[in-house]
Design a protein around this motif. Structure first.
Motif, PDB file in Angstrom:
ATOM      1  N   UNK A 119      23.151  18.517  69.751  1.00  0.00           N
ATOM      2  CA  UNK A 119      24.551  19.346  70.264  1.00  0.00           C
ATOM      3  C   UNK A 119      24.727  19.222  71.683  1.00  0.00           C
ATOM      4  N   UNK A 120      24.047  19.305  72.642  1.00  0.00           N
ATOM      5  CA  UNK A 120      24.065  18.994  74.095  1.00  0.00           C
ATOM      6  C   UNK A 120      24.968  17.730  74.218  1.00  0.00           C
ATOM      7  N   UNK A 121      24.447  16.724  73.556  1.00  0.00           N
ATOM      8  CA  UNK A 121      25.039  15.221  73.705  1.00  0.00           C
ATOM      9  C   UNK A 121      26.285  15.431  73.069  1.00  0.00           C
ATOM     10  N   UNK A 122      26.536  15.976  72.109  1.00  0.00           N
ATOM     11  CA  UNK A 122      28.038  16.283  71.471  1.00  0.00           C
ATOM     12  C   UNK A 122      28.942  16.980  72.362  1.00  0.00           C
ATOM     13  N   UNK A 123      28.361  18.108  72.928  1.00  0.00           N
ATOM     14  CA  UNK A 123      29.267  18.778  74.008  1.00  0.00           C
ATOM     15  C   UNK A 123      29.492  17.945  75.115  1.00  0.00           C
ATOM     16  N   UNK A 124      28.776  17.043  75.470  1.00  0.00           N
ATOM     17  CA  UNK A 124      28.791  15.976  76.838  1.00  0.00           C
ATOM     18  C   UNK A 124      29.828  15.119  76.352  1.00  0.00           C
ATOM     19  N   UNK A 125      29.925  14.536  75.099  1.00  0.00           N
ATOM     20  CA  UNK A 125      31.135  13.593  74.667  1.00  0.00           C
ATOM     21  C   UNK A 125      32.534  14.241  74.665  1.00  0.00           C
ATOM     22  N   UNK A 126      32.533  15.573  74.140  1.00  0.00           N
ATOM     23  CA  UNK A 126      33.631  16.276  74.248  1.00  0.00           C
ATOM     24  C   UNK A 126      34.145  16.354  75.731  1.00  0.00           C
ATOM     25  N   UNK A 127      33.164  16.868  76.608  1.00  0.00           N
ATOM     26  CA  UNK A 127      33.726  17.388  77.744  1.00  0.00           C
ATOM     27  C   UNK A 127      34.142  15.915  78.670  1.00  0.00           C
ATOM     28  N   UNK A 128      33.351  14.636  78.404  1.00  0.00           N
ATOM     29  CA  UNK A 128      34.034  13.334  78.808  1.00  0.00           C
ATOM     30  C   UNK A 128      35.304  13.086  78.617  1.00  0.00           C
ATOM     31  N   UNK A 129      35.335  13.229  77.115  1.00  0.00           N
ATOM     32  CA  UNK A 129      36.781  12.804  76.501  1.00  0.00           C
ATOM     33  C   UNK A 129      37.841  13.492  77.130  1.00  0.00           C
ATOM     34  N   UNK A 130      37.591  14.907  77.535  1.00  0.00           N
ATOM     35  CA  UNK A 130      38.640  15.807  78.012  1.00  0.00           C
ATOM     36  C   UNK A 130      39.089  15.445  79.326  1.00  0.00           C
ATOM     37  N   UNK A 131      37.955  15.193  80.193  1.00  0.00           N
ATOM     38  CA  UNK A 131      37.989  14.859  81.349  1.00  0.00           C
ATOM     39  C   UNK A 131      38.842  13.552  81.566  1.00  0.00           C
ATOM     40  N   UNK A 132      38.591  12.464  80.765  1.00  0.00           N
ATOM     41  CA  UNK A 132      39.263  11.273  80.581  1.00  0.00           C
ATOM     42  C   UNK A 132      40.849  11.712  80.372  1.00  0.00           C
ATOM     43  N   UNK A 133      41.140  12.330  79.302  1.00  0.00           N
ATOM     44  CA  UNK A 133      42.436  12.695  78.961  1.00  0.00           C
ATOM     45  C   UNK A 133      43.197  13.424  80.026  1.00  0.00           C
ATOM     46  N   UNK A 134      42.499  14.248  80.814  1.00  0.00           N
ATOM     47  CA  UNK A 134      43.181  15.050  81.920  1.00  0.00           C
ATOM     48  C   UNK A 134      43.619  14.067  82.943  1.00  0.00           C
TER      49      UNK A 134
END
Length: 149
Positions: free
Chosen positions: A36-51
């Motif tokens: 779960x933590x790993x999945x959230x990290x992936x989402x956070x990184x994708x969001x940062x990259x997109x921003x």
């Protein structure tokens, strides 16, 4: 819920979760101790990259429909097409009015794509004379166009 907090947009959050899941699934070969933590990290990184990408490209909140309407149409107007056809017609008339060898040399070089040595062989003249015929013909066409003949 976590993706909504990151993006503040429901549609973007759905896209983020799907993209993150695809990346998460690619990691199924390794043992993940906190998935779960790993999945959230992936989402956070994708969001940062997109921003960062949007900030770099300056496309956030851009109305692309309006922007596409503002782009100039690069197609020529009917008047420009008619003028270009008239100029080509005048140019062809000018070429036809030249001596026969000069007309043939210009047509072979510009319309048929032959090389100077091929034109020279075809017209039974030297390469330098073929080049001279073409250069003089183009100069005559340029002068005629400049004077409006």
């Amino acid at each position: 819920m976590y993706a909504n907090r990151l993006t503040r947009d429901h549609a973007q959050a759905e896209d983020l979760v799907q993209e993150a899941w695809l990346l998460f699934e690619q990691q199924n070969k390794i043992e993940i101790s906190a998935p779960v933590h790993y999945f959230k990290t992936i989402m956070r990184n994708l969001c940062r990259f997109s921003y960062r990408r949007q900030k770099l490209e300056k496309t956030k909140d851009t109305d692309f429909d309006n922007a596409s309407r503002m782009i100039a149409d690069l197609a020529p107007s009917p008047e420009q097409v008619a003028d270009a056809r008239w100029q080509v017609s005048k140019l062809l008339d000018q070429i036809e009015a030249m001596p026969a060898r000069q007309t043939a040399a210009i047509k072979m070089y510009y319309f048929e794509g032959l090389k100077l040595r091929e034109i020279a062989a075809e017209l039974n003249i030297s390469v330098s004379f073929a080049q001279s015929l073409i250069a003089d013909g183009i100069e005559a066409c340029t002068n005629a166009r400049a004077t409006g003949e």
